[in-house]
Design a protein around this motif. Structure first.
Motif, PDB file in Angstrom:
ATOM      1  N   ASP A 174      -0.607   9.139  -5.858  1.00  0.00           N
ATOM      2  CA  ASP A 174      -1.386   7.954  -5.544  1.00  0.00           C
ATOM      3  C   ASP A 174      -0.293   6.815  -4.880  1.00  0.00           C
ATOM      4  O   ASP A 174      -0.128   6.284  -4.361  1.00  0.00           O
ATOM      5  N   ALA A 177       1.822   7.683  -2.291  1.00  0.00           N
ATOM      6  CA  ALA A 177       1.562   6.969  -0.610  1.00  0.00           C
ATOM      7  C   ALA A 177       0.751   6.016  -0.842  1.00  0.00           C
ATOM      8  O   ALA A 177       0.446   5.322   0.092  1.00  0.00           O
ATOM      9  N   HIS A 178       0.832   4.508  -1.695  1.00  0.00           N
ATOM     10  CA  HIS A 178       0.510   3.374  -1.464  1.00  0.00           C
ATOM     11  C   HIS A 178      -1.119   3.227  -1.537  1.00  0.00           C
ATOM     12  O   HIS A 178      -1.140   2.474  -1.202  1.00  0.00           O
ATOM     13  N   GLN A 179      -1.595   4.188  -2.534  1.00  0.00           N
ATOM     14  CA  GLN A 179      -2.746   3.945  -2.657  1.00  0.00           C
ATOM     15  C   GLN A 179      -3.365   2.927  -3.515  1.00  0.00           C
ATOM     16  O   GLN A 179      -2.775   3.386  -4.417  1.00  0.00           O
TER      17      GLN A 179
END
Length: 194
Positions: A174, A177-179
């Motif tokens: 996460d 993925a820059h989530q």
């Protein structure tokens, strides 16, 4: 044999007919020099002067404060000077907007850090390698850890847990993925051993 000798008879220069010829040649050369001088003056005035003014405007320009070029004539050089002036005006507008947005960004960052300091929570920033570059003072008050033990390290390095657990792997995926994520908890050992 095979050799030619040339000589000029002194009488050639002394002849009246030749004297008139020499005067005609001298006046023609004088006229040519006068025409050449006139063309040089016109060239300097019509071409070199506008180009030199354009060059000096370009050399005097700074990105945030460009100098405008003087437009002398409505010709090709004048078109180049007008185009340069448009670029200079656009540069001035761009740098004014850039400076305004940088000032707004600094003010926003200052407000954010002030909020972070008075908040009960702590805030952090990470670089592209997922290493901490900033953590609010509240974190250090709670954990009593020295800044040097945290800043420049990743979550995995400061946690006491094994990073190959499934929940760690999902969390790290996460982050890469820059989530956004919520309520992810992991342990950090404080100075007191808690």
């Amino acid at each position: 044999q095979g050799c030619y000798h040339f000589y000029i008879d002194k009488r050639f220069f002394l002849d009246d007919r030749n004297e008139a010829l020499w005067r005609m040649i001298a006046s023609s050369v004088g006229a040519l020099l006068f025409v050449f001088l006139g063309l040089a003056i016109v060239f300097r005035r019509m071409i070199l002067r506008p180009l030199l003014h354009l060059k000096s405007a370009m050399l005097a320009s700074k990105p945030s404060k460009p100098a405008l070029a003087e437009i002398f004539y409505q010709d090709e050089i004048g078109a180049v000077a007008r185009t340069y002036n448009k670029l200079a005006a656009a540069s001035r507008i761009y740098f004014a907007r850039l400076e305004k947005s940088q000032n707004n960004l600094r003010a926003s960052e200052s407000k954010f850090k002030d909020m972070a300091e008075i908040s009960g929570d702590w805030f952090y920033e990470m670089d592209d390698q997922l290493r901490f570059t900033y953590i609010s003072d509240r974190f250090f008050e709670l954990t009593q850890l020295p800044r040097d033990d945290i800043i420049g390290k990743s979550r995995v390095e400061i946690s006491g847990e094994r990073p190959y657990y499934r929940d760690w792997q999902r969390h790290l995926a996460d982050l890469r993925a820059h989530q956004p994520f919520k309520n992810y908890e992991y342990g950090i050992v404080t100075q007191s051993g808690e």
